[in-house]
Design a protein around this motif. Structure first.
Motif, PDB file in Angstrom:
ATOM      1  N   ILE A 168      51.664  -2.700 -12.851  1.00 15.79           N
ATOM      2  CA  ILE A 168      52.202  -3.232 -11.389  1.00 15.79           C
ATOM      3  C   ILE A 168      51.671  -4.310 -11.031  1.00 15.79           C
ATOM      4  CG2 ILE A 168      52.931  -0.732 -10.838  1.00 15.79           C
ATOM      5  CD1 ILE A 168      50.540  -0.536  -9.120  1.00 15.79           C
ATOM      6  N   GLY A 169      52.495  -5.227 -10.264  1.00 11.20           N
ATOM      7  CA  GLY A 169      52.008  -6.442  -9.820  1.00 11.20           C
ATOM      8  C   GLY A 169      52.782  -6.777  -8.369  1.00 11.20           C
ATOM      9  N   ILE A 170      52.024  -7.364  -7.640  1.00 12.68           N
ATOM     10  CA  ILE A 170      52.310  -7.971  -6.421  1.00 12.68           C
ATOM     11  C   ILE A 170      52.280  -9.549  -6.337  1.00 12.68           C
ATOM     12  CG2 ILE A 170      52.043  -8.277  -3.900  1.00 12.68           C
ATOM     13  CD1 ILE A 170      51.252  -5.207  -3.937  1.00 12.68           C
ATOM     14  N   PHE A 171      53.321 -10.096  -6.057  1.00 14.38           N
ATOM     15  CA  PHE A 171      53.357 -11.795  -5.907  1.00 14.38           C
ATOM     16  C   PHE A 171      53.580 -12.117  -4.574  1.00 14.38           C
ATOM     17  CE2 PHE A 171      55.352 -15.964  -6.315  1.00 14.38           C
ATOM     18  CZ  PHE A 171      54.145 -16.768  -6.455  1.00 14.38           C
ATOM     19  N   ASN A 172      52.753 -13.019  -3.982  1.00 10.58           N
ATOM     20  CA  ASN A 172      52.905 -13.340  -2.700  1.00 10.58           C
ATOM     21  C   ASN A 172      53.158 -14.979  -2.675  1.00 10.58           C
ATOM     22  OD1 ASN A 172      52.478 -14.341  -0.136  1.00 10.58           O
ATOM     23  ND2 ASN A 172      51.153 -12.922   0.425  1.00 10.58           N
ATOM     24  N   PRO A 173      54.124 -15.405  -2.751  1.00  8.20           N
ATOM     25  CA  PRO A 173      54.418 -16.935  -2.639  1.00  8.20           C
ATOM     26  C   PRO A 173      53.750 -17.655  -1.180  1.00  8.20           C
ATOM     27  CG  PRO A 173      56.617 -15.981  -2.041  1.00  8.20           C
ATOM     28  CD  PRO A 173      55.539 -14.586  -2.250  1.00  8.20           C
ATOM     29  N   ARG A 174      53.592 -16.755  -0.416  1.00  8.64           N
ATOM     30  CA  ARG A 174      53.028 -17.451   0.837  1.00  8.64           C
ATOM     31  C   ARG A 174      51.516 -18.022   0.382  1.00  8.64           C
ATOM     32  NH1 ARG A 174      53.096 -15.252   6.919  1.00  8.64           N
ATOM     33  NH2 ARG A 174      51.972 -16.888   8.102  1.00  8.64           N
ATOM     34  N   LEU A 175      50.796 -17.099  -0.075  1.00  8.72           N
ATOM     35  CA  LEU A 175      49.498 -17.131  -0.570  1.00  8.72           C
ATOM     36  C   LEU A 175      49.405 -17.884  -2.010  1.00  8.72           C
ATOM     37  CD1 LEU A 175      47.731 -13.871   0.652  1.00  8.72           C
ATOM     38  CD2 LEU A 175      47.895 -15.896   1.784  1.00  8.72           C
ATOM     39  N   ASN A 176      50.411 -17.824  -2.783  1.00 10.20           N
ATOM     40  CA  ASN A 176      50.526 -18.081  -3.924  1.00 10.20           C
ATOM     41  C   ASN A 176      49.559 -17.604  -4.884  1.00 10.20           C
ATOM     42  OD1 ASN A 176      52.022 -19.828  -5.999  1.00 10.20           O
ATOM     43  ND2 ASN A 176      50.446 -21.262  -5.894  1.00 10.20           N
ATOM     44  N   LYS A 177      49.532 -16.267  -4.679  1.00 12.01           N
ATOM     45  CA  LYS A 177      48.526 -15.396  -5.440  1.00 12.01           C
ATOM     46  C   LYS A 177      49.542 -14.110  -6.105  1.00 12.01           C
ATOM     47  CE  LYS A 177      44.565 -14.199  -3.569  1.00 12.01           C
ATOM     48  NZ  LYS A 177      43.529 -13.796  -2.658  1.00 12.01           N
ATOM     49  N   ALA A 178      48.947 -13.747  -7.124  1.00 12.62           N
ATOM     50  CA  ALA A 178      49.318 -12.661  -7.750  1.00 12.62           C
ATOM     51  C   ALA A 178      48.320 -11.370  -7.886  1.00 12.62           C
ATOM     52  CB  ALA A 178      50.049 -12.838  -9.304  1.00 12.62           C
ATOM     53  N   TYR A 179      48.839 -10.297  -7.985  1.00  8.36           N
ATOM     54  CA  TYR A 179      47.589  -9.048  -7.964  1.00  8.36           C
ATOM     55  C   TYR A 179      48.424  -8.442  -9.163  1.00  8.36           C
ATOM     56  CZ  TYR A 179      46.753 -10.902  -3.303  1.00  8.36           C
ATOM     57  OH  TYR A 179      46.478 -11.706  -2.430  1.00  8.36           O
ATOM     58  N   LEU A 180      47.544  -7.822 -10.146  1.00  2.00           N
ATOM     59  CA  LEU A 180      48.220  -7.225 -11.250  1.00  2.00           C
ATOM     60  C   LEU A 180      47.304  -6.060 -11.525  1.00  2.00           C
ATOM     61  CD1 LEU A 180      50.430  -7.394 -13.314  1.00  2.00           C
ATOM     62  CD2 LEU A 180      48.854  -8.606 -14.817  1.00  2.00           C
ATOM     63  N   TYR A 181      47.701  -4.916 -11.904  1.00  2.00           N
ATOM     64  CA  TYR A 181      47.034  -3.827 -12.289  1.00  2.00           C
ATOM     65  C   TYR A 181      47.700  -3.072 -13.370  1.00  2.00           C
ATOM     66  CZ  TYR A 181      44.451   0.582 -11.897  1.00  2.00           C
ATOM     67  OH  TYR A 181      43.505   1.626 -12.197  1.00  2.00           O
ATOM     68  N   ASP A 182      46.919  -2.700 -14.378  1.00  2.00           N
ATOM     69  CA  ASP A 182      47.226  -1.861 -15.691  1.00  2.00           C
ATOM     70  C   ASP A 182      47.287  -0.304 -15.540  1.00  2.00           C
ATOM     71  OD1 ASP A 182      47.311  -0.710 -18.045  1.00  2.00           O
ATOM     72  OD2 ASP A 182      46.248  -2.273 -19.232  1.00  2.00           O
ATOM     73  N   MET A 183      48.298   0.000 -15.533  1.00  2.00           N
ATOM     74  CA  MET A 183      48.524   1.618 -15.050  1.00  2.00           C
ATOM     75  C   MET A 183      47.967   2.624 -16.161  1.00  2.00           C
ATOM     76  SD  MET A 183      49.820   1.984 -12.131  1.00  2.00           S
ATOM     77  CE  MET A 183      49.962   3.718 -12.230  1.00  2.00           C
ATOM     78  N   ASN A 184      47.678   1.748 -17.520  1.00  3.65           N
ATOM     79  CA  ASN A 184      46.444   2.860 -18.289  1.00  3.65           C
ATOM     80  C   ASN A 184      45.412   2.984 -17.783  1.00  3.65           C
ATOM     81  OD1 ASN A 184      48.556   2.577 -20.285  1.00  3.65           O
ATOM     82  ND2 ASN A 184      48.479   0.592 -20.727  1.00  3.65           N
ATOM     83  N   ASN A 185      44.844   2.466 -16.905  1.00  2.00           N
ATOM     84  CA  ASN A 185      43.651   2.722 -16.093  1.00  2.00           C
ATOM     85  C   ASN A 185      43.660   3.685 -15.011  1.00  2.00           C
ATOM     86  OD1 ASN A 185      42.290   0.771 -18.178  1.00  2.00           O
ATOM     87  ND2 ASN A 185      42.922  -0.737 -16.915  1.00  2.00           N
ATOM     88  N   TYR A 186      44.864   4.110 -14.420  1.00  2.00           N
ATOM     89  CA  TYR A 186      45.047   4.742 -13.423  1.00  2.00           C
ATOM     90  C   TYR A 186      44.457   6.172 -13.464  1.00  2.00           C
ATOM     91  CZ  TYR A 186      46.975   5.467  -8.836  1.00  2.00           C
ATOM     92  OH  TYR A 186      47.094   5.502  -7.436  1.00  2.00           O
ATOM     93  N   SER A 187      43.982   6.624 -12.211  1.00  2.00           N
ATOM     94  CA  SER A 187      43.411   8.056 -12.327  1.00  2.00           C
ATOM     95  C   SER A 187      44.692   9.008 -12.343  1.00  2.00           C
ATOM     96  CB  SER A 187      42.903   8.431 -10.842  1.00  2.00           C
ATOM     97  OG  SER A 187      42.876   9.575 -10.212  1.00  2.00           O
ATOM     98  N   LYS A 188      44.751  10.057 -13.255  1.00  2.00           N
ATOM     99  CA  LYS A 188      45.659  11.067 -13.536  1.00  2.00           C
ATOM    100  C   LYS A 188      45.775  11.800 -12.336  1.00  2.00           C
ATOM    101  CE  LYS A 188      47.036  14.625 -16.710  1.00  2.00           C
ATOM    102  NZ  LYS A 188      46.621  15.597 -17.712  1.00  2.00           N
ATOM    103  N   GLU A 189      44.640  12.077 -11.744  1.00  2.00           N
ATOM    104  CA  GLU A 189      44.638  13.105 -10.562  1.00  2.00           C
ATOM    105  C   GLU A 189      45.497  12.404  -9.480  1.00  2.00           C
ATOM    106  OE1 GLU A 189      41.924  12.292 -12.430  1.00  2.00           O
ATOM    107  OE2 GLU A 189      41.722  14.198 -13.580  1.00  2.00           O
ATOM    108  N   LEU A 190      45.114  11.255  -9.002  1.00  2.00           N
ATOM    109  CA  LEU A 190      45.700  10.735  -8.042  1.00  2.00           C
ATOM    110  C   LEU A 190      47.330  10.470  -8.360  1.00  2.00           C
ATOM    111  CD1 LEU A 190      45.369   9.541  -5.169  1.00  2.00           C
ATOM    112  CD2 LEU A 190      44.882   7.175  -6.319  1.00  2.00           C
ATOM    113  N   TYR A 191      47.511  10.095  -9.783  1.00  2.00           N
ATOM    114  CA  TYR A 191      48.736   9.813  -9.737  1.00  2.00           C
ATOM    115  C   TYR A 191      49.725  11.144  -9.644  1.00  2.00           C
ATOM    116  CZ  TYR A 191      52.815   8.513 -13.394  1.00  2.00           C
ATOM    117  OH  TYR A 191      53.880   8.147 -13.791  1.00  2.00           O
ATOM    118  N   GLU A 192      49.241  12.353 -10.223  1.00  2.00           N
ATOM    119  CA  GLU A 192      49.797  13.637 -10.101  1.00  2.00           C
ATOM    120  C   GLU A 192      49.999  13.918  -8.394  1.00  2.00           C
ATOM    121  OE1 GLU A 192      47.360  16.109 -12.424  1.00  2.00           O
ATOM    122  OE2 GLU A 192      48.643  15.548 -14.281  1.00  2.00           O
ATOM    123  N   GLU A 193      48.978  13.552  -7.568  1.00  2.00           N
ATOM    124  CA  GLU A 193      48.882  13.888  -6.280  1.00  2.00           C
ATOM    125  C   GLU A 193      49.966  13.058  -5.543  1.00  2.00           C
ATOM    126  OE1 GLU A 193      46.149  13.107  -2.389  1.00  2.00           O
ATOM    127  OE2 GLU A 193      45.262  13.225  -4.227  1.00  2.00           O
TER     128      GLU A 193
END
Length: 203
Positions: A168-193
């Motif tokens: 998942i990623g967020i791109f902000n053209p105002r700041l000209n910044k991208a934020y990226l996260y690999d969901m393979n590293n995500y907490s299963k417990e929080l996902y299920e919550e």
């Protein structure tokens, strides 16, 4: 896309406003004139795009649309026009680096729940679900929760479009910044919550 595709939500909003205000066709004429004036990144095109955004509100938030009276206040000044132009140019550069395979995606047939009954995302690249934000701040917890919900809803949707999406990623053209996260590293417990308590698939 061409203007008619890019402003399809505005078109739906213009039709809704026309029906609800009984303006004898004036809103549809205004919409047509505005969209015909969007031809590039010149000042007139950017002003017209801002005016067209009024109609988005009629599609997405009817109560807010009906409370607005001064629509001409959305005409941007010169500084804002230049800022919009810069953000569009940055977005085009972003798309050249991250080719988009789908925009304006939804989560049919099985991604919605009795609690979350609507919602549409911004862009999908080959392996990433992207959301665009234009805040002057870094992403908030609400922003990250929204895009995480979209990811989960995509996986629940039954649509093979989401099979290869693992980031998942967020791109902000105002700041000209991208934020990226690999969901393979995500907490299963929080996902299920989130599945259980936010989207409420089990209800």
């Amino acid at each position: 896309h061409d203007a008619s595709e890019a402003f399809k939500i505005s078109a739906e909003g213009a039709m809704r406003k026309e029906m609800m205000t009984d303006s004898n066709g004036k809103e549809l004429v205004r919409f047509t004139e505005l969209i015909q004036g969007v031809t590039g990144l010149d000042d007139k095109s950017i002003i017209n795009a801002c005016l067209l955004s009024e109609y988005d509100v009629w599609k997405r938030n009817l109560s807010a649309a009906m409370s607005i009276t001064d629509y001409e206040s959305v005409i941007p000044d010169k500084k804002t026009i230049n800022n919009i132009r810069t953000m569009v140019e940055r977005s085009v550069d972003f798309f050249n680096i991250n080719p988009i395979i789908k925009d304006g995606f939804t989560f049919e047939p099985d991604g919605y729940s009795a609690v979350v009954t609507s919602g549409d995302g911004d862009f999908l690249s080959k392996d990433t679900l992207w959301d665009f934000k234009v805040s002057k701040h870094d992403p908030s917890t609400d922003n990250t929760l929204q895009i995480l919900m979209y990811y989960i809803m995509g996986k629940h949707s039954g649509n093979h479009l989401y099979d290869e999406i693992d980031k998942i990623g967020i791109f902000n053209p105002r700041l000209n910044k991208a934020y990226l996260y690999d969901m393979n590293n995500y907490s299963k417990e929080l996902y299920e919550e989130i599945e259980r308590d936010v989207i409420c698939y089990n209800n």
